[in-house]
Structures are given as structure tokens and as C-alpha cells.
Design a protein around this motif. Structure first.
Motif, PDB file in Angstrom:
ATOM      1  N   ASP A  19     -43.229  -1.145  13.618  1.00  0.00           N
ATOM      2  CA  ASP A  19     -41.890  -1.577  13.262  1.00  0.00           C
ATOM      3  C   ASP A  19     -41.850  -3.097  13.187  1.00  0.00           C
ATOM      4  O   ASP A  19     -42.891  -3.752  13.137  1.00  0.00           O
ATOM      5  N   SER A  70     -37.634   3.997  16.404  1.00  0.00           N
ATOM      6  CA  SER A  70     -36.503   4.884  16.107  1.00  0.00           C
ATOM      7  C   SER A  70     -36.980   6.215  15.549  1.00  0.00           C
ATOM      8  O   SER A  70     -36.435   7.272  15.890  1.00  0.00           O
ATOM      9  N   GLU A  71     -38.000   6.195  14.696  1.00  0.00           N
ATOM     10  CA  GLU A  71     -38.528   7.433  14.128  1.00  0.00           C
ATOM     11  C   GLU A  71     -39.190   8.296  15.192  1.00  0.00           C
ATOM     12  O   GLU A  71     -39.028   9.517  15.210  1.00  0.00           O
ATOM     13  N   HIS A  76     -37.829  11.931  15.862  1.00  0.00           N
ATOM     14  CA  HIS A  76     -38.637  13.018  15.328  1.00  0.00           C
ATOM     15  C   HIS A  76     -39.711  13.533  16.287  1.00  0.00           C
ATOM     16  O   HIS A  76     -40.054  14.719  16.249  1.00  0.00           O
ATOM     17  N   THR A 128     -34.925  15.394  13.942  1.00  0.00           N
ATOM     18  CA  THR A 128     -35.420  16.673  13.480  1.00  0.00           C
ATOM     19  C   THR A 128     -35.279  17.694  14.598  1.00  0.00           C
ATOM     20  O   THR A 128     -35.109  17.355  15.763  1.00  0.00           O
ATOM     21  N   ALA A 163     -32.869   6.677  12.362  1.00  0.00           N
ATOM     22  CA  ALA A 163     -33.652   7.755  11.780  1.00  0.00           C
ATOM     23  C   ALA A 163     -32.923   9.057  12.024  1.00  0.00           C
ATOM     24  O   ALA A 163     -32.220   9.215  13.020  1.00  0.00           O
ATOM     25  N   HIS A 213     -45.459   5.431  13.744  1.00  0.00           N
ATOM     26  CA  HIS A 213     -44.141   5.245  13.150  1.00  0.00           C
ATOM     27  C   HIS A 213     -43.329   4.249  13.966  1.00  0.00           C
ATOM     28  O   HIS A 213     -43.767   3.762  15.008  1.00  0.00           O
ATOM     29  N   SER A 214     -42.131   3.935  13.493  1.00  0.00           N
ATOM     30  CA  SER A 214     -41.257   3.014  14.198  1.00  0.00           C
ATOM     31  C   SER A 214     -40.719   3.666  15.466  1.00  0.00           C
ATOM     32  O   SER A 214     -40.758   4.893  15.626  1.00  0.00           O
TER      33      SER A 214
END
Length: 237
Positions: free
Chosen positions: A191, A217-218, A222, A10, A7, A214-215
């Protein structure tokens, strides 16, 4: 271990702690460790946290998490060399009498083993996605790991992932988890290990389970503060 999707990070507010890198001695040589600690030197900090990355992988995946979690405790994320004893050496060399563990995906395996080997030192455990595979999934992993690969060289980039996948299929995680005596927090991201992670409650009904939208990795890229906040509340309770 099943590869974790990448990912794009951010921009996050600058944390008070800064992630650093260093080398620590273990029986196999020098262990490369990513780490962070409170700006004040850590004299009144919380329980130190040792983080285990996915297999294969690197402690670098925790860079943003370290900077946030390191605001109130020392946090370490070694690049695992593949030998569980090296983590025990690290605890001894750092003279860590009490520590909490965080295992990301395949990192739940060395985290489990260290918790079982050092019950008097490891106080609590946090998992982020757990590869608690069903028998069907284990057979599929074995089949995928044993399938022939191109022979361009003796050691190919995909070999590490194949070996990790085979290890996941062979490791008796359900039986080993059943022996854990420490309090456990399981973070369940959306995930590929969503169903596998939920199975931890079948083995340890008293484990605390928290779902993430979210996953893994996300979240790490983030919103690592979601993992940090959940872990911080659990470690303080």
C-alpha cells in the motif's frame, strides 16, 4: 494519517468467536471497545491482544479480524479517544497482566507509546503498515496538513484526517521505535506505506518482517486470516 483505501468485504466462513461491543471505564469516561473471546470462556487462552486502529478511524475496522483471532484468545479493539492514558486505564481495569499489541498504520503510534509505558505488561508487538516517514515525506505531510480547507463549518469531516496527518509529521516515531524492547512483527502490505514500513528494519534490525500481497484494507476486508495466522504464530513462538 494518510487515508486507508476502502475495500468491499467478502464472505468468510463463520468463526467460532463472535465480535461484540461494550463500554469500559477510563479516566476520560467510557471507552467504546469492540472485542471477542474464545467460546469456552478463555480460561486456557493465549496472550490477550489489544488492537489499535488507524488515525482517524474506529475499532470497527477489526470486526472480522476479532472474530477469527478470538478463537483462541481475548481480543480488544477500542475506539481511541485521542488520549493514550485511556488505554493504560483499560489494561488496569481489565486486570491484564500480560498483553500483546497490534497497531494498524497510524495505530502504530499509540501502540508504541503503550509498549514503552508498560514494558512489564506488553510482551510483544505487531504492526500492520507503519508510517515511518522520511524527512521529505514528513515535510509533505506538514504542508498538506497546513493547507487551507473550505470553511463551511467550524468542524469539518476532513479535520480529523488533517490533524492525524499533522501528528504523523510531528511524532518522532523513529526515535520512539528505537527504544522498544519487546519482540516485534511487522506485516508489510502493498500500500502507500510500503517503503515507510520497510524502514522499521533500519531502526530495529531484529524485527521480523513479513510481506503481504495486498493493501492493509484489502487484507482486513477479504483475508483477515492472513494477519491472524501471522500474528498467532508470532505470539506462540
Amino acid at each position: 494519517m494518510l487515508p486507508m483505501p476502502r475495500a468491499t468485504p467478502t464472505q468468510l466462513p463463520a468463526p467460532a468467536a463472535r465480535a461484540r461491543r461494550g463500554y469500559f471505564e477510563c479516566r476520560y469516561g467510557q471507552l467504546h471497545v469492540h472485542h471477542a473471546m474464545p467460546p469456552g470462556g478463555g480460561f486456557e487462552e493465549g496472550t490477550p491482544l489489544l488492537c489499535f486502529h488507524d488515525l482517524p478511524g474506529s475499532g470497527r475496522v477489526f470486526t472480522r479480524l476479532l472474530a477469527l483471532a478470538g478463537e483462541d484468545r481475548s481480543v480488544y479493539a477500542p475506539d481511541l479517544p485521542g488520549f493514550g492514558e485511556s488505554d493504560g486505564d483499560f489494561l488496569d481495569n481489565m486486570r491484564l497482566r500480560n498483553i500483546a499489541l497490534l497497531g494498524l498504520r497510524g495505530g502504530a503510534v499509540p501502540a508504541t507509546e503503550l509498549a514503552l509505558a508498560r514494558p512489564n505488561q506488553v510482551s510483544r508487538v505487531v504492526f500492520v503498515s507503519v508510517p515511518l516517514l522520511s524527512e521529505t515525506e514528513r515535510q509533505a505531510a506538514r504542508s498538506q496538513a497546513s493547507s487551507p480547507a473550505p470553511a463551511e463549518s467550524a468542524l469539518r469531516p476532513g479535520d480529523a484526517a488533517r490533524w492525524a496527518l499533522e501528528a504523523a509529521a510531528q511524532y518522532p516515531l523513529r526515535e520512539r521505535l528505537a527504544r522498544l524492547g519487546q519482540r516485534l512483527l511487522v506485516l508489510r502490505p502493498h500500500d502507500d506505506l510500503w517503503e515507510a514500513t520497510a524502514r522499521v528494519r533500519e531502526v530495529l534490525p531484529g524485527a521480523r518482517l513479513t510481506e503481504l500481497q495486498h493493501s492493509a484494507s484489502e487484507v482486513l476486508a477479504h483475508a483477515p486470516q492472513r494477519i491472524v495466522e501471522a500474528a498467532r504464530e508470532f505470539l506462540r513462538a
